[in-house]
Scaffold this motif. Sequence first.
Motif, PDB file in Angstrom:
ATOM      1  N   ASP A 354      -1.890  86.615  69.286  1.00 57.78           N
ATOM      2  CA  ASP A 354      -1.759  85.739  68.153  1.00 57.78           C
ATOM      3  C   ASP A 354      -1.814  84.358  68.135  1.00 57.78           C
ATOM      4  N   ASP A 355      -1.975  83.908  69.433  1.00 55.68           N
ATOM      5  CA  ASP A 355      -2.141  82.482  69.754  1.00 55.68           C
ATOM      6  C   ASP A 355      -3.418  82.002  69.855  1.00 55.68           C
ATOM      7  N   ARG A 358      -3.611  78.781  72.324  1.00 53.10           N
ATOM      8  CA  ARG A 358      -3.439  79.021  73.667  1.00 53.10           C
ATOM      9  C   ARG A 358      -4.844  79.363  74.188  1.00 53.10           C
TER      10      ARG A 358
END
Length: 580
Positions: A354-355, A358
């Motif tokens: 979900d990032d 990153r």
Amino acid sequence: MNGWIQAGTIDELREQGPKLIKGGIVVFYHEDEVHALDNRCPHLGFPLHMGSLCDGILTCHWHHARFDVCSGGTLDPWADDVPVHDLTVRDGLIWVNPNPGNGNPDQLYRNRLQNGLEQNIGLVIAKAIVGLIEAGVPETEIAAIGIEFGVKQRRQGWGSGLTILTAMANVLPKLDKQGRILALFQGMLHTARDAAGSGTRFLLDPLPGTGVSEERLTKWYRDCIEVRDTRGAERVLLTAIREGADEKRLFSMMSMAATDHFYVNGGHTLDFHNKAFESLKYVGHAQRKYVMASLVPMLGDTTRSEELHSWQSPVNLVQPLKEAFEELEKKGVSTGNEVCGIDEEELLQALLGDDPLRTVRMLKDALLGGASPVHLSQIAALAAAERVVRFHTQNDFGDWLSVLHTFTHAHAVHEGLIRSADPSWLVRGIFHTAATIYLDRFLNIPAAPRPAARAPAEEAPKPAELLELLDKQQQVAPAAAWVMHYLCSGGKPEALFNVLGHALLREDAEFHSFQMYEAAVSEYDRWASVPGPFAEKARETLLLAVTRYLAAHAPTSRETPHTAKIAWRLHRGEKLFEDE
């Protein structure tokens, strides 16, 4: 008359009407002449002796196909010419040569395939393919006929039909004989349908001058595509081809333009570029300019994802990607195949997480650290396949296309990086893939459970069981569970790929199902030579992904493969009708 067949006397023929003789030949007496033809109507096999003969025209009563009784030529393009047999009359007796005299059957089938493509007649295409294969013509040569037709006879350029045909040519080694016939037929038929009513595509001329540098031609090409000037781009491309640029350099030039904007046309543009360049191994050298130029028209009307709201809100994906691209362009990326200590599982989970910021950092750092772009793109393609494995059937049915597009785009990036002479620009496609994998995350909420490993059976299930399962709708989860059981029981992947191919080819499948099968096969093969548990699970993921997708889109009415089945039965001399 050694080997010739006696057919009686002219008087007998005149009085008794058409006469059947050995070898399936019918002899007619008409307008004071004797004629010998094959008795099977070349359209669907009805006995021609039951037809009508008037004014030199023999009419079959089943579908009213008409033939010149002298030459066997048909007046109807959806039928074929009837083979005619030489005959002679000696001492009042008629003698017939059992071998037809219509010329070289190989060339006849090639001509009929060309006719079928031009007229968009499925049965003609199918019969020609069967005839060529039975005559021993290599399947890749047959595919080349369709590819060369498609790039010249579709004014809009490369499309879904040519993509299907190239994809099916790629997977021919995975299929049995019947599967290869179906694969070529499906690809040819979709190519013909795509071109129907379109009009011939004529190439522009290259620029008249010579000596323009490759670097400048590349810049000109990208500049033309940026402003959607496809005619200018075509002239620049053809100039580069004339100047001797090899396929790797040409692919690099064209893929730069295709990735100057984000995830263009939902991933189709890069996928089409990949397939077009793959098709070059099937066609002759003289055809490559037609193949590559056919890609240019699609770039004149593209959807550029950085302009879409979903790419900018609630998380702005565009600016971080642009910043990463600038840094990578400034510092450069590796052109080797080094893994450089990448934690494959960590990167896979980040791609599925979900990032997205990153993930962008991880990809950028890996590339700056010397990691292989090819290897990173391979993991990205695996993550995209995992989205298909986790796709829950409670989603809207149309959302299957979202995860499919991401996977086929990821596959195109992976294959393109293998092919490209300069990967520094195409690495942008890895980031585009990562962004779409992130945007697809809601289609895995909740995630469909991965089938659990089962205790192996004493003997692997028979692959045909999967086809029986897919005769029913809503078999996504059961089909995936069956494949897992098959693998756990030591089933061979070769047999599974063949049966999955038949699961696709026996349907009236739409474009994306062909994409899914071929991309999964190709990605599986890339992992096949890699040792270790990560690669083993990757192969399992790809098999589950293609199985779930095909199961979701089956069964259909299956009219298209029925046409191919008719053609094969006709070639083998089977009856399609029952005489009362």
